[in-house]
Design a protein around this motif. Sequence first.
Motif, PDB file in Angstrom:
ATOM      1  N   SER A   1       3.252 -10.557  16.358  1.00  0.00           N
ATOM      2  CA  SER A   1       4.436 -11.024  17.215  1.00  0.00           C
ATOM      3  C   SER A   1       5.716 -11.396  16.126  1.00  0.00           C
ATOM      4  O   SER A   1       6.695 -10.851  16.360  1.00  0.00           O
ATOM      5  CB  SER A   1       4.349 -12.028  18.224  1.00  0.00           C
TER       6      SER A   1
ATOM      7  N   TRP B   1       9.481 -10.139  15.862  1.00  0.00           N
ATOM      8  CA  TRP B   1      10.965 -10.754  16.082  1.00  0.00           C
ATOM      9  C   TRP B   1      11.657 -10.870  14.634  1.00  0.00           C
ATOM     10  O   TRP B   1      12.886 -10.710  14.858  1.00  0.00           O
ATOM     11  CB  TRP B   1      10.500 -12.251  16.428  1.00  0.00           C
TER      12      TRP B   1
ATOM     13  N   THR C   1      14.098 -14.286  15.371  1.00  0.00           N
ATOM     14  CA  THR C   1      13.350 -15.377  15.106  1.00  0.00           C
ATOM     15  C   THR C   1      14.205 -17.008  15.217  1.00  0.00           C
ATOM     16  O   THR C   1      15.213 -16.840  14.297  1.00  0.00           O
ATOM     17  CB  THR C   1      12.457 -15.296  14.135  1.00  0.00           C
TER      18      THR C   1
ATOM     19  N   THR D   1      15.397 -14.832  22.194  1.00  0.00           N
ATOM     20  CA  THR D   1      15.453 -15.937  21.229  1.00  0.00           C
ATOM     21  C   THR D   1      15.351 -17.387  21.838  1.00  0.00           C
ATOM     22  O   THR D   1      14.708 -18.139  21.602  1.00  0.00           O
ATOM     23  CB  THR D   1      16.845 -16.026  20.445  1.00  0.00           C
TER      24      THR D   1
ATOM     25  N   LEU E   1      11.865 -18.066  22.747  1.00  0.00           N
ATOM     26  CA  LEU E   1      11.105 -18.501  21.741  1.00  0.00           C
ATOM     27  C   LEU E   1      11.304 -19.905  21.280  1.00  0.00           C
ATOM     28  O   LEU E   1      10.390 -20.502  21.089  1.00  0.00           O
ATOM     29  CB  LEU E   1      11.273 -17.323  20.372  1.00  0.00           C
TER      30      LEU E   1
ATOM     31  N   ALA F   1       8.032 -11.858  25.294  1.00  0.00           N
ATOM     32  CA  ALA F   1       8.193 -11.591  23.703  1.00  0.00           C
ATOM     33  C   ALA F   1       7.065 -11.308  23.028  1.00  0.00           C
ATOM     34  O   ALA F   1       6.823 -10.640  21.994  1.00  0.00           O
ATOM     35  CB  ALA F   1       9.019 -12.745  23.320  1.00  0.00           C
TER      36      ALA F   1
ATOM     37  N   PHE G   1       8.367  -4.831  23.140  1.00  0.00           N
ATOM     38  CA  PHE G   1       7.282  -5.860  23.022  1.00  0.00           C
ATOM     39  C   PHE G   1       5.910  -5.522  23.583  1.00  0.00           C
ATOM     40  O   PHE G   1       5.113  -6.264  23.193  1.00  0.00           O
ATOM     41  CB  PHE G   1       7.968  -7.145  23.594  1.00  0.00           C
TER      42      PHE G   1
END
Length: 644
Positions: free
Chosen positions: A175, A179, A185, A217, A220, A575, A613
């Motif tokens: 993952s 990203w 990220t 983002t 995340l 994601a 994804f």
Amino acid sequence: MTRMKLRHVTEVSDDLQVQSLLEKARKESVSTAFDRADEMMQCGFGSAGVCCRYCLEGPCRISPNGKGPQKGVCGADIHQIVARSFLNHLTQGTSGHAEHGREVALTLLEAAEGKAPFEIKDVDKLYAVANDLGLETADKTVNEIAKEVALKALEDFQKQTGIMNWVQMRAHKDSLKKWNDLRITPVNAHLEISKAVARNAMGCDADPLNLVLGAVTMGLVDGYAGLHLSTDLQDILFGTPKAVKAKYSMAVLDEKKVNIAVHGHVPMLSEKVVEWSRKLKPEAEKVGAEGVNIVGVCCTGNELLMRQGVSVASSFSSQELVIVSGALEAMVVDIQCVMPGIQNVAECYHTEIITTLPYVKIAGATHVEFSPEIADKAAEEIVRKAIKNFKNRDPEKLSIPKETVDAYAGFSTEQILEALSKLNADDPLMPLIDAIKAGKIRGVAALVGCTNPREKQDIGNVTVAKELLKNNVLVVATGCAAHSLAKNKLMSPEGLVYCGDELREVLEAIGQAVGLPSLPPALHMGSCVDNSRPADLLTALANKLGVGIKDLPAVGSCPETHSPKALSIGTFFIAHGVDVHVGVNPQVSGSSVVTNILCGDKQEGTVTAEEVFGGKLIYETDHIVAAEKLLERINMKRAQLLGE
Ligand code: XCC
Ligand code: SF4
């Protein structure tokens, strides 16, 4: 204004106690969210996400049916406007969880420095997190290590280059590579939140795809600075949850005791309120009560349930009705999901609403300021206020429902692995993997998110869960969804009747290995920030199998959400390639482009979440159909993984 016809109480909630308290509220002319939802017209433009208020040239709104202007004054089209409003929701959801994480990190720092009256309860977890962060622990005291861990956490709100420490530590490597390739990220939570607000302004990011990537983002940031960071540090401070038995429903209010509801999210204050409620029992006895009874509401309820076995009174949508019982001396709130409406309801009874954070106040409510250094003083003052208020209870207004429901909770990842280790001490994940491979467990579903006053309470959460259980899908739950399941016996062995035969056998085998008749059908993994726990479990499974998380037969479902936080948590899972169902309108339907990116299938020439994804957003309001769609996705992933 003509009064809208209100739904019959049986249409508002599946919970008979909630129905009777709502009837009482209506008789006493008390306005609650359920009735306000009926009175509130929903705006068609807002529902489709096509209304923009980002600058003073507007507001601009674009009709999705093609009539009227098709561009805002600045030239933004419908896709740009919808993408921005989606990112705006995600930013809002994420900032709540990031604030949560930051508050916990600061508390850990102050505790480690001896400035706040908290001690490290789970030293093993402290060492584990320190090791995962790459910190040297030899020859250091517990407080020295805790301080270093806290400072590492705070770096995730400060550093200007690299990637967040918690992403580095917790993310699955496949993952993370994805990203990094997409350059989405996060570097630090505050930087990303600030960037998201900035890019969303008039005259900035105007590419719908780029805006949706910005939303990823945010997902995340939510997942790592919010969920993972909060869970890790809360476990260190307050203990990692272990299986615990508790009670659910409004009937957990106790007529003979001083009742205090703790409501909100961050557990620092509520842990102290529990402590002081025990210490001040003699004072409660002096006013004629048998003691002080703490009940949980929303995720503060989940936090205390998981670690202290505190019983739970209400999920989000019925929070005002706890007050309508007439039995509540105080409702103490911190942050998030606290309806301002509780104050008006409280004014109709004797309940005192107590806000505790300088940036979350409610007009008319009492404010007792809380910060970690003065945690004891604040908690003591709050409990004393409630005790003092006991004499103001009006017996004529008292109505406490009768029956409680038993439920097991406390299923942290650590607890699940410990139970599995009884079946295979060397390799605890193997019994689970074997069951998945053999098809005894078809897949894993996380039932998450809220209840919403516009939706019939509990019915979506319970229906989706039961359909999945019947089809041998292992169900874990968090947040207010867990509340719905618990009230419907899905967190006690009694609920095994809803499981397919094969799943039931697995649950019984694991349960009996740890001395229970069985594991409950749905495993309560905690509050919303504890969605890190199912994520950790999936990461461990993927690593063991040598595949990506996107390859696992795992799904998330959020049938009754109301909160933008659920959208950001959902995006965090997408994601990773996990399909996520929402049962409530995510307000993006105005844009075919945004809808296709989020919900579309793999299709040549288009970029979709599924393509990039490996997981997508499934918007479905029919609960049975939603479960069917989730099963279909589970079966598809099984076919790819196991060649079925
Ligand atoms: Fe709030 Fe967390 Fe939703 Fe419940 S589940 S309504 S977000 S309390 Ni989080
Ligand atoms: Fe209108 Fe553009 Fe301003 Fe939005 S940013 S209100 S679309 S002019």
